[in-house]
Design a protein around this motif. Structure first.
Motif, PDB file in Angstrom:
ATOM      1  N   PHE A 153       0.881  -1.156  -0.023  1.00 40.21           N
ATOM      2  CA  PHE A 153      -0.022   0.150   0.037  1.00 40.21           C
ATOM      3  C   PHE A 153       1.016   1.187  -0.066  1.00 40.21           C
ATOM      4  O   PHE A 153       1.932   1.150   0.546  1.00 40.21           O
ATOM      5  CB  PHE A 153      -0.764  -0.193   1.319  1.00 40.21           C
ATOM      6  CG  PHE A 153      -1.878  -1.143   1.210  1.00 40.21           C
ATOM      7  CD1 PHE A 153      -3.144  -1.010   0.882  1.00 40.21           C
ATOM      8  CD2 PHE A 153      -1.551  -2.451   1.899  1.00 40.21           C
ATOM      9  CE1 PHE A 153      -3.955  -2.024   0.854  1.00 40.21           C
ATOM     10  CE2 PHE A 153      -2.361  -3.438   1.861  1.00 40.21           C
ATOM     11  CZ  PHE A 153      -3.745  -3.402   1.404  1.00 40.21           C
ATOM     12  N   ARG A 154       0.359   2.013  -0.562  1.00 38.06           N
ATOM     13  CA  ARG A 154       1.133   3.597  -0.659  1.00 38.06           C
ATOM     14  C   ARG A 154       0.152   4.683  -0.912  1.00 38.06           C
ATOM     15  O   ARG A 154      -1.083   4.486  -1.624  1.00 38.06           O
ATOM     16  CB  ARG A 154       2.336   3.502  -1.840  1.00 38.06           C
ATOM     17  CG  ARG A 154       1.858   3.333  -3.179  1.00 38.06           C
ATOM     18  CD  ARG A 154       3.007   2.988  -4.055  1.00 38.06           C
ATOM     19  NE  ARG A 154       2.732   2.834  -5.379  1.00 38.06           N
ATOM     20  CZ  ARG A 154       3.449   2.358  -6.478  1.00 38.06           C
ATOM     21  NH1 ARG A 154       4.768   2.355  -6.135  1.00 38.06           N
ATOM     22  NH2 ARG A 154       3.154   2.158  -7.534  1.00 38.06           N
ATOM     23  N   GLY A 155       0.432   5.723  -0.627  1.00 38.19           N
ATOM     24  CA  GLY A 155      -0.285   6.974  -0.956  1.00 38.19           C
ATOM     25  C   GLY A 155       0.321   8.403  -0.772  1.00 38.19           C
ATOM     26  O   GLY A 155       1.294   8.250  -0.201  1.00 38.19           O
ATOM     27  N   CYS A 156      -0.151   9.289  -1.133  1.00 37.92           N
ATOM     28  CA  CYS A 156       0.265  10.700  -1.268  1.00 37.92           C
ATOM     29  C   CYS A 156      -0.748  11.693  -1.328  1.00 37.92           C
ATOM     30  O   CYS A 156      -2.120  11.476  -1.894  1.00 37.92           O
ATOM     31  CB  CYS A 156       1.473  10.825  -2.360  1.00 37.92           C
ATOM     32  SG  CYS A 156       0.589  10.816  -4.168  1.00 37.92           S
ATOM     33  N   MET A 157      -0.261  12.978  -0.895  1.00 37.06           N
ATOM     34  CA  MET A 157      -1.217  14.174  -1.052  1.00 37.06           C
ATOM     35  C   MET A 157      -1.042  14.635  -2.635  1.00 37.06           C
ATOM     36  O   MET A 157       0.195  14.860  -2.890  1.00 37.06           O
ATOM     37  CB  MET A 157      -0.854  15.254  -0.283  1.00 37.06           C
ATOM     38  CG  MET A 157      -1.438  16.359  -0.378  1.00 37.06           C
ATOM     39  SD  MET A 157      -1.279  17.871   0.782  1.00 37.06           S
ATOM     40  CE  MET A 157      -1.803  17.218   2.438  1.00 37.06           C
ATOM     41  N   THR A 158      -2.113  14.870  -3.319  1.00 32.92           N
ATOM     42  CA  THR A 158      -1.898  15.244  -4.746  1.00 32.92           C
ATOM     43  C   THR A 158      -2.398  16.750  -4.839  1.00 32.92           C
ATOM     44  O   THR A 158      -2.182  17.412  -5.896  1.00 32.92           O
ATOM     45  CB  THR A 158      -2.940  14.486  -5.769  1.00 32.92           C
ATOM     46  OG1 THR A 158      -4.231  14.514  -5.180  1.00 32.92           O
ATOM     47  CG2 THR A 158      -1.960  13.044  -5.757  1.00 32.92           C
ATOM     48  N   VAL A 173       7.832  10.549  -0.668  1.00 33.66           N
ATOM     49  CA  VAL A 173       6.787  10.844   0.130  1.00 33.66           C
ATOM     50  C   VAL A 173       7.163  10.716   1.846  1.00 33.66           C
ATOM     51  O   VAL A 173       6.767  11.716   2.272  1.00 33.66           O
ATOM     52  CB  VAL A 173       5.875   9.734  -0.071  1.00 33.66           C
ATOM     53  CG1 VAL A 173       4.763   9.380   0.971  1.00 33.66           C
ATOM     54  CG2 VAL A 173       4.931   9.927  -1.253  1.00 33.66           C
ATOM     55  N   PRO A 174       8.124   9.953   2.134  1.00 34.71           N
ATOM     56  CA  PRO A 174       8.487   9.706   3.544  1.00 34.71           C
ATOM     57  C   PRO A 174       9.455  11.072   3.910  1.00 34.71           C
ATOM     58  O   PRO A 174       9.670  11.202   4.738  1.00 34.71           O
ATOM     59  CB  PRO A 174       9.241   8.558   3.603  1.00 34.71           C
ATOM     60  CG  PRO A 174       9.527   8.158   2.396  1.00 34.71           C
ATOM     61  CD  PRO A 174       8.706   8.873   1.398  1.00 34.71           C
ATOM     62  N   ASN A 175       9.850  11.892   3.030  1.00 35.01           N
ATOM     63  CA  ASN A 175      10.844  12.822   3.222  1.00 35.01           C
ATOM     64  C   ASN A 175      10.339  14.270   3.292  1.00 35.01           C
ATOM     65  O   ASN A 175      11.089  15.205   3.260  1.00 35.01           O
ATOM     66  CB  ASN A 175      11.882  12.960   2.069  1.00 35.01           C
ATOM     67  CG  ASN A 175      12.284  11.560   1.762  1.00 35.01           C
ATOM     68  OD1 ASN A 175      12.829  11.070   2.817  1.00 35.01           O
ATOM     69  ND2 ASN A 175      12.792  11.308   0.548  1.00 35.01           N
ATOM     70  N   ASN A 176       8.877  14.305   3.506  1.00 31.73           N
ATOM     71  CA  ASN A 176       8.480  15.872   3.687  1.00 31.73           C
ATOM     72  C   ASN A 176       7.082  15.545   4.601  1.00 31.73           C
ATOM     73  O   ASN A 176       6.535  14.325   4.609  1.00 31.73           O
ATOM     74  CB  ASN A 176       8.067  16.485   2.367  1.00 31.73           C
ATOM     75  CG  ASN A 176       6.697  15.651   1.471  1.00 31.73           C
ATOM     76  OD1 ASN A 176       5.724  15.905   1.724  1.00 31.73           O
ATOM     77  ND2 ASN A 176       7.521  15.016   0.612  1.00 31.73           N
ATOM     78  N   PRO A 177       6.697  16.671   5.192  1.00 34.41           N
ATOM     79  CA  PRO A 177       5.602  16.588   6.231  1.00 34.41           C
ATOM     80  C   PRO A 177       4.293  16.287   5.572  1.00 34.41           C
ATOM     81  O   PRO A 177       3.219  16.305   6.118  1.00 34.41           O
ATOM     82  CB  PRO A 177       5.694  17.778   7.139  1.00 34.41           C
ATOM     83  CG  PRO A 177       6.360  18.724   6.286  1.00 34.41           C
ATOM     84  CD  PRO A 177       7.326  18.010   5.290  1.00 34.41           C
ATOM     85  N   PHE A 178       4.031  16.521   4.360  1.00 34.04           N
ATOM     86  CA  PHE A 178       3.015  16.462   3.653  1.00 34.04           C
ATOM     87  C   PHE A 178       2.372  15.189   2.941  1.00 34.04           C
ATOM     88  O   PHE A 178       1.540  14.952   2.200  1.00 34.04           O
ATOM     89  CB  PHE A 178       2.899  17.652   2.510  1.00 34.04           C
ATOM     90  CG  PHE A 178       3.237  19.162   2.922  1.00 34.04           C
ATOM     91  CD1 PHE A 178       2.069  19.788   3.569  1.00 34.04           C
ATOM     92  CD2 PHE A 178       4.400  19.408   2.880  1.00 34.04           C
ATOM     93  CE1 PHE A 178       2.529  20.946   4.129  1.00 34.04           C
ATOM     94  CE2 PHE A 178       4.741  20.757   3.308  1.00 34.04           C
ATOM     95  CZ  PHE A 178       3.637  21.649   4.201  1.00 34.04           C
ATOM     96  N   PHE A 179       3.498  14.312   2.886  1.00 42.30           N
ATOM     97  CA  PHE A 179       3.192  13.057   2.310  1.00 42.30           C
ATOM     98  C   PHE A 179       2.990  13.226   0.830  1.00 42.30           C
ATOM     99  O   PHE A 179       2.321  12.653   0.008  1.00 42.30           O
ATOM    100  CB  PHE A 179       1.906  12.243   2.684  1.00 42.30           C
ATOM    101  CG  PHE A 179       1.964  11.753   4.159  1.00 42.30           C
ATOM    102  CD1 PHE A 179       2.727  10.500   4.411  1.00 42.30           C
ATOM    103  CD2 PHE A 179       1.674  12.605   5.113  1.00 42.30           C
ATOM    104  CE1 PHE A 179       2.849   9.976   5.592  1.00 42.30           C
ATOM    105  CE2 PHE A 179       1.819  12.031   6.487  1.00 42.30           C
ATOM    106  CZ  PHE A 179       2.351  10.724   6.699  1.00 42.30           C
ATOM    107  N   ALA A 180       3.827  14.268  -0.005  1.00 41.86           N
ATOM    108  CA  ALA A 180       3.688  14.832  -1.292  1.00 41.86           C
ATOM    109  C   ALA A 180       4.874  13.934  -1.901  1.00 41.86           C
ATOM    110  O   ALA A 180       5.819  13.699  -1.499  1.00 41.86           O
ATOM    111  CB  ALA A 180       4.114  16.194  -1.263  1.00 41.86           C
ATOM    112  N   ALA A 181       4.439  13.187  -3.087  1.00 43.42           N
ATOM    113  CA  ALA A 181       5.255  12.526  -4.019  1.00 43.42           C
ATOM    114  C   ALA A 181       6.258  13.413  -4.770  1.00 43.42           C
ATOM    115  O   ALA A 181       6.054  13.478  -5.986  1.00 43.42           O
ATOM    116  CB  ALA A 181       4.498  11.312  -4.787  1.00 43.42           C
ATOM    117  N   ASN A 182       6.784  14.443  -4.295  1.00 41.46           N
ATOM    118  CA  ASN A 182       7.405  15.570  -4.827  1.00 41.46           C
ATOM    119  C   ASN A 182       8.420  16.302  -3.863  1.00 41.46           C
ATOM    120  O   ASN A 182       8.316  16.384  -2.555  1.00 41.46           O
ATOM    121  CB  ASN A 182       6.250  16.756  -5.011  1.00 41.46           C
ATOM    122  CG  ASN A 182       6.605  17.927  -5.632  1.00 41.46           C
ATOM    123  OD1 ASN A 182       7.393  18.865  -5.119  1.00 41.46           O
ATOM    124  ND2 ASN A 182       6.193  18.318  -6.927  1.00 41.46           N
TER     125      ASN A 182
END
Length: 367
Positions: A153-158, A173-182
């Motif tokens: 499972f995986r997820g991100c904020m879009t 995703v794990p490298n910022n507080p927003f769970f952003a794939a960015n």
């Protein structure tokens, strides 16, 4: 209170209040013999817990999980598993002004109309804090599904409010507080959140979650369709106001020649269906997007009424997330895992002996 249990064979009953002594859940139906310890669950709770950045509520909860039952000598026994998370940083005095008034957009008014009384401290039973036990239960489901099928499972904020977040890679995703794939737009998101907190307002978000290596055949027609039960579970998350499966609302503008996912011996050519056909998993990745509303508890004065029906003005104090969507990704992943776990057990119970001579096609055409 009814409505606190999710699932048919893998059943999770949630209990507790935001400012009570503890919150938790009872998991019934977990198969026996799986190795399970707090260390399997805690990492997921740590992803969701408050106080992890300046952009979320500063309520400082360790969210340390305790397994009270259902595990013996490190293995699940097949009996109910009780998970307990103690509340340690309540500040109930922050809600003293809400005893006789109702926050606009919050559940205060509807709970009062239904039950005739309510716990105003942190929202009581309607608090997003009650998602923590579901994340704990989801960790149990994730481990079983990973061991049985290799499901991940995986997820991100879009999107954060009006700010679209371009996808740059899951590794971000794990490298910022927003769970952003960015990675390139994080400073802009932080500046937007700092301005929002200073203004005392809030904003919504869009979240994407997906499951990979999902076995084909999960789901039951007509009214227990897998996508219907996923949507049901996702709408049970606090502040979720919309759910899309696969292409979702974009399918309105698609032609049938585009939307229908063509099959080849090498795999599906697209995944507009979101991994489900006729409510049954196809073996493709399951993809879900959620629309999350702005936080209802904000500092700005808002018009309301008191319990006598008289007009008043409400200002919410205390510690709140300016965007509850920031911590929603682990929650959505957990709820997806819970639904898939339940349907995997249901499929095994009814169709475990089904064998096909033709192997399943790959999830998607490569290249």
């Amino acid at each position: 209170m009814s409505g606190s249990t999710l699932g048919t064979l893998f059943r999770v009953t949630n209990f507790g209040e935001s400012h009570g002594p503890a919150i938790g859940c009872v998991i019934d139906g977990c198969p026996p013999g799986m190795a399970l310890a707090e260390s399997d669950i805690q990492p997921e709770l740590d992803r969701r817990r408050p106080g992890t950045s300046r952009h979320v509520t500063q309520r400082s909860e360790a969210d340390a999980v305790e397994i009270l039952s259902g595990v013996y000598e490190g293995l699940t026994t097949g009996t109910p598993i009780c998970l307990l998370i103690r509340n340690t940083d309540q500040r109930s005095k922050d809600y003293g002004n809400l005893l006789d008034t109702f926050r606009p957009g919050h559940a205060d008014y509807s709970y009062w109309r239904k039950y005739g009384l309510r716990d105003p401290r942190g929202g009581g039973r309607s608090s997003a804090r009650l998602t923590a036990p579901m994340v704990g239960a989801g960790a149990v489901a994730r481990k079983w599904l990973r061991e049985q099928y290799g499901t991940q499972f995986r997820g991100c904020m879009t999107a954060l409010g009006e700010i679209e977040i371009p996808f740059e890679g899951w590794e971000h995703v794990p490298n910022n507080p927003f769970f952003a794939a960015n990675a390139s737009g994080i400073e802009g998101l932080e500046a937007a959140m700092d301005a929002l907190r200073k203004a005392g307002d809030s904003v919504g978000a869009r979240i994407r979650v997906e499951a990979t290596n999902v076995p084909a055949g999960l789901g039951e027609p007509l009214f227990d369709k897998l996508d219907a039960e996923i949507a049901y579970a996702m709408m049970g998350i606090n502040a979720v106001k919309g759910v899309e499966i696969g292409a979702g609302f974009a399918s309105v503008a698609q032609r049938g020649s585009t939307h229908g996912d063509e099959l080849t011996p090498q795999g599906f050519r697209s995944n507009n269906a979101g991994g489900m056909l006729g409510g049954i998993s196809s073996g493709q990745d399951i993809t879900v997007e959620l629309a999350i509303k702005p936080t209802s508890s904000i500092r700005l004065p808002r018009a309301s009424i008191d319990r006598a029906g008289e007009p008043t003005v409400v200002e919410t104090f205390g510690r709140h997330d300016p965007c509850v969507g920031i911590r929603a990704t682990p929650i959505a992943e957990a709820m997806l895992a819970l639904v898939l776990m339940d349907h995997a057990l249901r499929h095994r119970a009814q169709c475990g002996d089904v064998r096909l001579a033709i192997p399943p096609i790959p999830a998607q055409t490569q290249g």
